[in-house]
Write a protein that holds these residues in place. Structure first.
Motif, mmCIF file in Angstrom:
data_model
loop_
_atom_site.group_PDB
_atom_site.id
_atom_site.type_symbol
_atom_site.label_atom_id
_atom_site.label_comp_id
_atom_site.label_asym_id
_atom_site.label_seq_id
_atom_site.Cartn_x
_atom_site.Cartn_y
_atom_site.Cartn_z
ATOM 1 N N LEU A 13 89.527 41.365 93.323
ATOM 2 C CA LEU A 13 88.848 41.373 92.008
ATOM 3 C C LEU A 13 88.579 39.956 91.504
ATOM 4 C CD1 LEU A 13 88.320 44.234 90.742
ATOM 5 C CD2 LEU A 13 90.258 44.259 92.310
ATOM 6 N N ALA A 14 88.844 38.957 92.344
ATOM 7 C CA ALA A 14 88.640 37.559 91.939
ATOM 8 C C ALA A 14 87.219 37.277 91.458
ATOM 9 C CB ALA A 14 89.012 36.616 93.081
ATOM 10 N N PRO A 15 86.183 37.890 92.030
ATOM 11 C CA PRO A 15 84.813 37.619 91.552
ATOM 12 C C PRO A 15 84.624 37.901 90.057
ATOM 13 C CG PRO A 15 84.711 38.719 93.668
ATOM 14 C CD PRO A 15 86.152 38.745 93.239
ATOM 15 N N LEU A 16 85.517 38.680 89.484
ATOM 16 C CA LEU A 16 85.388 38.976 88.048
ATOM 17 C C LEU A 16 85.815 37.801 87.174
ATOM 18 C CD1 LEU A 16 86.569 42.696 88.027
ATOM 19 C CD2 LEU A 16 84.228 41.796 88.009
ATOM 20 N N ASP A 17 86.234 36.706 87.824
ATOM 21 C CA ASP A 17 86.491 35.463 87.069
ATOM 22 C C ASP A 17 85.205 34.653 86.938
ATOM 23 O OD1 ASP A 17 89.621 35.025 88.839
ATOM 24 O OD2 ASP A 17 89.201 36.015 86.924
ATOM 25 N N LEU A 18 84.160 35.087 87.653
ATOM 26 C CA LEU A 18 82.933 34.288 87.724
ATOM 27 C C LEU A 18 81.845 34.784 86.780
ATOM 28 C CD1 LEU A 18 82.698 34.229 91.643
ATOM 29 C CD2 LEU A 18 83.712 32.471 90.154
ATOM 30 N N SER A 19 80.832 33.978 86.610
ATOM 31 C CA SER A 19 79.558 34.360 86.003
ATOM 32 C C SER A 19 79.703 35.114 84.678
ATOM 33 C CB SER A 19 78.739 35.177 87.024
ATOM 34 O OG SER A 19 77.448 35.421 86.526
ATOM 35 N N LEU A 20 78.897 36.116 84.538
ATOM 36 C CA LEU A 20 78.765 36.828 83.257
ATOM 37 C C LEU A 20 80.080 37.465 82.816
ATOM 38 C CD1 LEU A 20 75.851 38.933 82.117
ATOM 39 C CD2 LEU A 20 77.935 40.185 82.519
ATOM 40 N N VAL A 21 80.772 38.115 83.745
ATOM 41 C CA VAL A 21 82.032 38.778 83.368
ATOM 42 C C VAL A 21 83.078 37.727 83.042
ATOM 43 C CG1 VAL A 21 83.886 40.310 84.155
ATOM 44 C CG2 VAL A 21 81.504 40.829 84.725
ATOM 45 N N GLY A 22 83.085 36.659 83.814
ATOM 46 C CA GLY A 22 84.034 35.561 83.563
ATOM 47 C C GLY A 22 83.816 34.955 82.189
ATOM 48 N N LYS A 23 82.547 34.776 81.827
ATOM 49 C CA LYS A 23 82.230 34.205 80.502
ATOM 50 C C LYS A 23 82.644 35.168 79.390
ATOM 51 C CE LYS A 23 78.396 31.335 82.152
ATOM 52 N NZ LYS A 23 76.950 31.366 82.489
ATOM 53 N N ALA A 24 82.438 36.470 79.632
ATOM 54 C CA ALA A 24 82.811 37.469 78.621
ATOM 55 C C ALA A 24 84.320 37.447 78.389
ATOM 56 C CB ALA A 24 82.368 38.858 79.076
ATOM 57 N N ARG A 25 85.078 37.246 79.473
ATOM 58 C CA ARG A 25 86.553 37.159 79.343
ATOM 59 C C ARG A 25 86.940 35.902 78.564
ATOM 60 N NH1 ARG A 25 88.896 38.044 85.306
ATOM 61 N NH2 ARG A 25 90.889 38.334 84.190
ATOM 62 N N THR A 26 86.300 34.795 78.917
ATOM 63 C CA THR A 26 86.618 33.526 78.241
ATOM 64 C C THR A 26 86.269 33.594 76.756
ATOM 65 O OG1 THR A 26 86.143 32.365 80.309
ATOM 66 C CG2 THR A 26 86.184 31.035 78.286
ATOM 67 N N ALA A 27 85.172 34.314 76.470
ATOM 68 C CA ALA A 27 84.721 34.417 75.064
ATOM 69 C C ALA A 27 85.512 35.458 74.282
ATOM 70 C CB ALA A 27 83.228 34.784 75.045
ATOM 71 N N GLY A 28 86.429 36.140 74.973
ATOM 72 C CA GLY A 28 87.234 37.154 74.283
ATOM 73 C C GLY A 28 86.498 38.452 74.042
ATOM 74 N N LEU A 29 85.344 38.619 74.728
ATOM 75 C CA LEU A 29 84.575 39.871 74.558
ATOM 76 C C LEU A 29 85.140 40.983 75.434
ATOM 77 C CD1 LEU A 29 81.005 38.256 74.645
ATOM 78 C CD2 LEU A 29 82.239 39.081 72.612
#
Ligand SMILES: N#Cc1c(-c2ccc3ccn(Cc4cccnc4)c3c2)n[nH]c1N
Length: 242
Positions: A13-29
């Protein structure tokens, strides 16, 4: 939204740290948590599977280990999603419904699957909904790929995740229920192929009509089932002439 993914291959599931999903996690969304199922094993070999009752090839994932894990992860309730070849098709409509929920838990099986009593049990637990879904009519080795697909399909629909929400409307399988029209960018001529003149015209009504027609032609050619599924309001008089 919170999404928990339980798997014996958390690194999948490491790819979920990248791109759009990664940004959503970082933004707290999106609050995405990936768990190693083996964290809930109690034996020295960290066993998660055993031989199937009734015989047959392969191994089946044990209900007791899954039960300990899901009791913890689903402690506050939620929607348990189980990828399986025998599940209902995962569609854009499904992703849209799931994007409106508070807590999703994806149980990624391996081997020949998860003991059937796990889904059966959690259907009886108050506050827990259970859905078994499939990506399509082909066989994978486990549920992790389906978890990646589901998380991305849902996350991109969350408010604030995609820069331009209008882009979610016209895409394939979007609100119109059609496949997306062909897209072009510079240069206007490439490999002896020119961009359709109408797209260079600046005439927005004609461009919109051309795109709709192209979407209809593509959908009729590649996915006639989607055209048939369009209700009477889905096609106007002009559409029926395309
Ligand atoms: N979603 C989805 C799927 C899966 C899938 C999902 C989860 C598991 C857990 C184990 N396997 C292997 C396996 C193989 C054959 C029979 N039973 C199980 C999985 C395949 N395969 N194809 C899809 N569209």
């Amino acid at each position: 939204m919170r999404i928990d993914v339980v798997t014996i291959f958390p690194e999948y599931l490491a790819p979920l740290d990248l791109s759009l999903v990664g940004k959503a996690r970082t933004a707290g969304l999106l609050d995405l948590r990936v768990h190693d199922l083996r964290a809930w094993t109690t034996d020295r070999h960290r066993t998660v599977d055993d031989t199937p009752f009734g015989g047959g090839a392969g191994m089946v994932m044990r209900p007791d280990v899954w039960g300990t894990a899901l009791d913890e992860v689903l402690a506050g309730g939620g929607h348990l999603l189980v990828p399986t070849p025998s599940g209902a098709p995962l569609t854009q409509r499904t992703a849209e419904r799931l994007a409106g929920e508070e807590h999703l838990v994806v149980a990624c099986g391996r081997y020949e699957g998860i003991d059937a009593r796990v889904a059966e049990h959690y259907r009886t637990v108050p506050g827990v909904q259970v859905s078994e879904f499939s990506l399509g009519d082909y066989v994978l080795n486990g549920g992790e790929v389906a978890a990646l697909v589901l998380v991305e399909a849902v996350a991109r629909l969350l408010p604030g995740v995609v820069g331009n929400p209008a882009s979610l409307v016209e895409e394939s399988h979007g609100a119109a229920g059609l496949l997306e029209y062909p897209v072009y960018t510079k240069p206007p001529s490439w490999a002896g192929l020119d961009v359709p003149e109408v797209l260079l015209s600046g005439h927005h009504a004609r461009i919109e009509r051309w795109r709709r027609d192209e979407a209809l032609v593509r959908t009729a050619a590649r996915r006639p089932d989607l055209v048939r599924a369009l209700d009477a309001d889905g096609l106007d008089a002009h559409d029926r002439t395309v």
